[in-house]
Motif scaffolding. Sequence first.
Motif, PDB file in Angstrom:
ATOM      1  N   ASN A  26       0.839  -1.214   0.000  1.00  0.00           N
ATOM      2  CA  ASN A  26       0.000   0.000   0.000  1.00  0.00           C
ATOM      3  C   ASN A  26       0.872   1.262   0.000  1.00  0.00           C
ATOM      4  OD1 ASN A  26       0.982  -0.062   2.575  1.00  0.00           O
ATOM      5  ND2 ASN A  26      -0.981   0.430   3.582  1.00  0.00           N
ATOM      6  N   PHE A  27       2.158   1.087  -0.386  1.00  0.00           N
ATOM      7  CA  PHE A  27       3.068   2.245  -0.431  1.00  0.00           C
ATOM      8  C   PHE A  27       3.985   2.112  -1.643  1.00  0.00           C
ATOM      9  CE2 PHE A  27       4.916  -1.164   2.041  1.00  0.00           C
ATOM     10  CZ  PHE A  27       6.196  -1.277   1.536  1.00  0.00           C
ATOM     11  N   ASP A  28       4.502   3.266  -2.089  1.00  0.00           N
ATOM     12  CA  ASP A  28       5.475   3.247  -3.187  1.00  0.00           C
ATOM     13  C   ASP A  28       6.890   3.133  -2.649  1.00  0.00           C
ATOM     14  OD1 ASP A  28       3.659   3.376  -5.244  1.00  0.00           O
ATOM     15  OD2 ASP A  28       3.465   5.555  -5.068  1.00  0.00           O
ATOM     16  N   ASN A  29       7.138   3.910  -1.606  1.00  0.00           N
ATOM     17  CA  ASN A  29       8.472   3.918  -1.016  1.00  0.00           C
ATOM     18  C   ASN A  29       8.332   3.774   0.494  1.00  0.00           C
ATOM     19  OD1 ASN A  29      11.003   4.758   0.099  1.00  0.00           O
ATOM     20  ND2 ASN A  29      11.477   5.713  -1.888  1.00  0.00           N
ATOM     21  N   ILE A  30       9.131   2.903   1.072  1.00  0.00           N
ATOM     22  CA  ILE A  30       9.000   2.633   2.503  1.00  0.00           C
ATOM     23  C   ILE A  30       9.287   3.878   3.348  1.00  0.00           C
ATOM     24  CG2 ILE A  30      11.392   1.831   2.835  1.00  0.00           C
ATOM     25  CD1 ILE A  30       8.316   0.191   4.431  1.00  0.00           C
ATOM     26  N   ASP A  31      10.035   4.820   2.803  1.00  0.00           N
ATOM     27  CA  ASP A  31      10.356   6.036   3.567  1.00  0.00           C
ATOM     28  C   ASP A  31       9.329   7.144   3.396  1.00  0.00           C
ATOM     29  OD1 ASP A  31      12.732   4.991   4.668  1.00  0.00           O
ATOM     30  OD2 ASP A  31      13.761   5.333   2.764  1.00  0.00           O
ATOM     31  N   ASN A  50      12.830  -0.474   8.810  1.00  0.00           N
ATOM     32  CA  ASN A  50      13.843  -1.418   9.314  1.00  0.00           C
ATOM     33  C   ASN A  50      13.771  -2.779   8.622  1.00  0.00           C
ATOM     34  OD1 ASN A  50      15.017   0.269  11.298  1.00  0.00           O
ATOM     35  ND2 ASN A  50      13.190  -0.036  12.569  1.00  0.00           N
ATOM     36  N   VAL A  51      12.671  -3.023   7.928  1.00  0.00           N
ATOM     37  CA  VAL A  51      12.485  -4.327   7.273  1.00  0.00           C
ATOM     38  C   VAL A  51      13.008  -4.250   5.841  1.00  0.00           C
ATOM     39  CG1 VAL A  51      10.802  -6.086   6.584  1.00  0.00           C
ATOM     40  CG2 VAL A  51      10.423  -4.739   8.659  1.00  0.00           C
ATOM     41  N   LYS A  52      13.828  -5.211   5.450  1.00  0.00           N
ATOM     42  CA  LYS A  52      14.309  -5.190   4.058  1.00  0.00           C
ATOM     43  C   LYS A  52      13.703  -6.308   3.201  1.00  0.00           C
ATOM     44  CE  LYS A  52      18.671  -7.780   4.453  1.00  0.00           C
ATOM     45  NZ  LYS A  52      20.103  -7.758   4.148  1.00  0.00           N
ATOM     46  N   GLU A  53      13.338  -7.427   3.830  1.00  0.00           N
ATOM     47  CA  GLU A  53      12.728  -8.524   3.054  1.00  0.00           C
ATOM     48  C   GLU A  53      11.598  -9.171   3.851  1.00  0.00           C
ATOM     49  OE1 GLU A  53      16.049 -11.088   2.645  1.00  0.00           O
ATOM     50  OE2 GLU A  53      16.943  -9.954   0.994  1.00  0.00           O
ATOM     51  N   VAL A  54      10.592  -9.628   3.120  1.00  0.00           N
ATOM     52  CA  VAL A  54       9.505 -10.384   3.757  1.00  0.00           C
ATOM     53  C   VAL A  54       9.313 -11.683   2.970  1.00  0.00           C
ATOM     54  CG1 VAL A  54       7.082 -10.380   4.443  1.00  0.00           C
ATOM     55  CG2 VAL A  54       8.341  -8.237   4.426  1.00  0.00           C
ATOM     56  N   TYR A  55       9.218 -12.788   3.702  1.00  0.00           N
ATOM     57  CA  TYR A  55       8.938 -14.080   3.073  1.00  0.00           C
ATOM     58  C   TYR A  55       7.539 -14.535   3.500  1.00  0.00           C
ATOM     59  CZ  TYR A  55      13.990 -14.622   2.255  1.00  0.00           C
ATOM     60  OH  TYR A  55      15.288 -14.460   1.847  1.00  0.00           O
ATOM     61  N   VAL A  63       7.688 -17.356  -0.856  1.00  0.00           N
ATOM     62  CA  VAL A  63       7.838 -16.214  -1.759  1.00  0.00           C
ATOM     63  C   VAL A  63       8.588 -15.091  -1.047  1.00  0.00           C
ATOM     64  CG1 VAL A  63       6.605 -14.624  -3.273  1.00  0.00           C
ATOM     65  CG2 VAL A  63       5.598 -16.815  -2.700  1.00  0.00           C
ATOM     66  N   LYS A  64       9.622 -14.581  -1.706  1.00  0.00           N
ATOM     67  CA  LYS A  64      10.421 -13.512  -1.099  1.00  0.00           C
ATOM     68  C   LYS A  64      10.071 -12.177  -1.743  1.00  0.00           C
ATOM     69  CE  LYS A  64      15.215 -11.990  -1.183  1.00  0.00           C
ATOM     70  NZ  LYS A  64      16.552 -12.360  -1.660  1.00  0.00           N
ATOM     71  N   TYR A  65       9.897 -11.169  -0.903  1.00  0.00           N
ATOM     72  CA  TYR A  65       9.608  -9.827  -1.427  1.00  0.00           C
ATOM     73  C   TYR A  65      10.637  -8.856  -0.879  1.00  0.00           C
ATOM     74  CZ  TYR A  65       7.098  -5.656  -2.834  1.00  0.00           C
ATOM     75  OH  TYR A  65       6.754  -4.470  -3.420  1.00  0.00           O
ATOM     76  N   ASP A  66      11.321  -8.184  -1.800  1.00  0.00           N
ATOM     77  CA  ASP A  66      12.331  -7.194  -1.424  1.00  0.00           C
ATOM     78  C   ASP A  66      11.660  -5.830  -1.320  1.00  0.00           C
ATOM     79  OD1 ASP A  66      14.427  -5.121  -1.804  1.00  0.00           O
ATOM     80  OD2 ASP A  66      15.730  -6.876  -1.920  1.00  0.00           O
ATOM     81  N   ILE A  67      11.727  -5.225  -0.144  1.00  0.00           N
ATOM     82  CA  ILE A  67      11.002  -3.975   0.104  1.00  0.00           C
ATOM     83  C   ILE A  67      11.534  -2.830  -0.761  1.00  0.00           C
ATOM     84  CG2 ILE A  67      10.458  -2.209   1.856  1.00  0.00           C
ATOM     85  CD1 ILE A  67       9.024  -4.760   2.505  1.00  0.00           C
ATOM     86  N   SER A  68      12.859  -2.709  -0.890  1.00  0.00           N
ATOM     87  CA  SER A  68      13.412  -1.554  -1.608  1.00  0.00           C
ATOM     88  C   SER A  68      13.261  -1.690  -3.125  1.00  0.00           C
ATOM     89  CB  SER A  68      14.880  -1.343  -1.237  1.00  0.00           C
ATOM     90  OG  SER A  68      15.617  -2.490  -1.572  1.00  0.00           O
ATOM     91  N   THR A  69      13.501  -2.886  -3.643  1.00  0.00           N
ATOM     92  CA  THR A  69      13.393  -3.049  -5.103  1.00  0.00           C
ATOM     93  C   THR A  69      11.981  -3.438  -5.535  1.00  0.00           C
ATOM     94  OG1 THR A  69      13.989  -5.391  -5.001  1.00  0.00           O
ATOM     95  CG2 THR A  69      15.805  -3.815  -5.251  1.00  0.00           C
ATOM     96  N   LYS A  70      11.147  -3.821  -4.584  1.00  0.00           N
ATOM     97  CA  LYS A  70       9.770  -4.261  -4.819  1.00  0.00           C
ATOM     98  C   LYS A  70       9.725  -5.469  -5.773  1.00  0.00           C
ATOM     99  CE  LYS A  70       6.561  -1.225  -4.044  1.00  0.00           C
ATOM    100  NZ  LYS A  70       5.519  -0.209  -4.157  1.00  0.00           N
ATOM    101  N   LYS A  71      10.736  -6.299  -5.637  1.00  0.00           N
ATOM    102  CA  LYS A  71      10.828  -7.465  -6.515  1.00  0.00           C
ATOM    103  C   LYS A  71      10.412  -8.741  -5.774  1.00  0.00           C
ATOM    104  CE  LYS A  71      13.895 -10.050  -9.482  1.00  0.00           C
ATOM    105  NZ  LYS A  71      15.246 -10.527  -9.687  1.00  0.00           N
ATOM    106  N   THR A  72       9.617  -9.538  -6.459  1.00  0.00           N
ATOM    107  CA  THR A  72       9.196 -10.828  -5.903  1.00  0.00           C
ATOM    108  C   THR A  72      10.067 -11.934  -6.485  1.00  0.00           C
ATOM    109  OG1 THR A  72       6.928 -10.047  -5.747  1.00  0.00           O
ATOM    110  CG2 THR A  72       7.251 -12.420  -5.640  1.00  0.00           C
TER     111      THR A  72
END
Lengths: 286, 223
Positions: A167-172, A247-252, A275-284
């Motif tokens: 629900n966000f474009d950029n975590i910051d 503070n979170v960089k990846e979610v599985y 499934v791995k999701y990278d918060i900064s690159t938004k890549k699955t």
Amino acid sequence: MRKVNLKFKRLICFFIAIILLFCLDKNNYLHQVKADNETHVFNISPVGKIYTITEKFDNTYSIPDNNYTLDLSNTSRNSPAEITEFIYQTKLKIEPNTTNNATITNIEALDVNEKAVTITSSTDNDNSYTLEFNSFFYDNVVFEITDSENEKYYLKINRYAAIISTNFDNIDDPTPTTKKVFANLYLDEKEEAGSEVVNLTTLIKKVYNDNSYDFDYASVELNGSQNLVITTNTYRACQFSTEVDSNVKEVYFITTRPHWTSKTNGIITGSGMGVKYDISTKKTTY
Amino acid sequence: MKKTKIIFLLSLVILIISTLYVPVKAGDLLSIEATTSDTRNIHISGTTDSDVYAIILRIYYIENADTLTTEDEFIAAHKTIDVRSIEVTNNTYDLTIDLGQEFNIFGYNGLLVYASDYDGGSFKSTIVQYINTSPTNSDSDTTSNKEESNTITEVTTANSFEENIETEAISISENVTTNTQNEKAANDNIDTGDFSKSVFYLILLLIVLGVIILELNKNKKQL
């Protein structure tokens, strides 16, 4: 006599040079001349029960196609062409496009056990091959396709149950204040995703910037007091979420299927930790 | 003759149906063993039947089990330390997991490992056994014996709650129960496909035998 010997030696050297040239990896050392009308296009389509998924919870994510026409030229084992298919679509057909001069002579699944994917060639004389995945575990498999000209092409098939969105474009970004990562989970319609007691459970592993991690359960998104679900004749969907911060960089995400009390019915979100999701690159990554 | 033809056609239809009906067969884990010599690197190995392609492993840490008084407390005390799925090769699995830190697994503390077929089926669980690899002397022998004794106590403790833990592992929405009848029902559900197939083949066999007996009787009458 000496002249004859010299000629003979030259001839031997010539043949050795030719043999050496052919022994070298032709892909690396010999330039392939491609005919103007030569194509390496392949069609990939589902077989059996076909899942055409169109319904979404919102427009923050898109659903992968289930039919592909791909030019597999210039692919390699380490850099294959990639497609993404629904994980319940266990059977796929690969066939050369009509524009191809060459035909498929072999397909091999790489880096998996021999029985992971059953590969059968068609008896219909259409040069098609059927790939059947025998376990939900195999959510990303690279296939080596060999054609009648002994050229090799590489195709990676990713298989999804969960499509990740946020629900966000950029975590910051300052808004929204509560940032969430969603696992939009699609299932066969026979799975009990829509029942009041949702038997699916999704476990989450959050990896932080300092590489520490913890585990938690994902929340089921609700529509009022009901679970947020999509129900059609062929598939169902429900939405899980977890809150994240900078503070979170990846979610599985790893989801267990509906099950009986003391027996599991398995997992549907793929190999490894799911499934791995990278918060900064938004890549699955499947 | 007409009757024989009908029976023959019927048996053919049943044969075709039974061939088309391919049940989704979940595999079973046959054994599991988990050991550590440093309370951090866990070596997990075991065997499966031939239907298992991959397994899901889940490692929990439970601390001070003797202080827990309620089932809810016990379930809540299970901290997930690691979850991963691995491929099974030649019906065996074998891997070492570095947990990233040492855990106190003595006394009433323990590391528990749960494994199940990736595509369903039964699960196996075990407590991580401590293997003392340090040089032996009289002092360390005493310690080792004490540790072994403690480990056995842990196994007993863990087993008494085994099914509850598994329920927590796979669901947070279902009531915890240790009803063995449910387990049997689940077994039956999973194996329904195989059972149905066996019934089909049995019927087919009976029909074929029936046809043979009819033909023999017919030939007898003709003679």
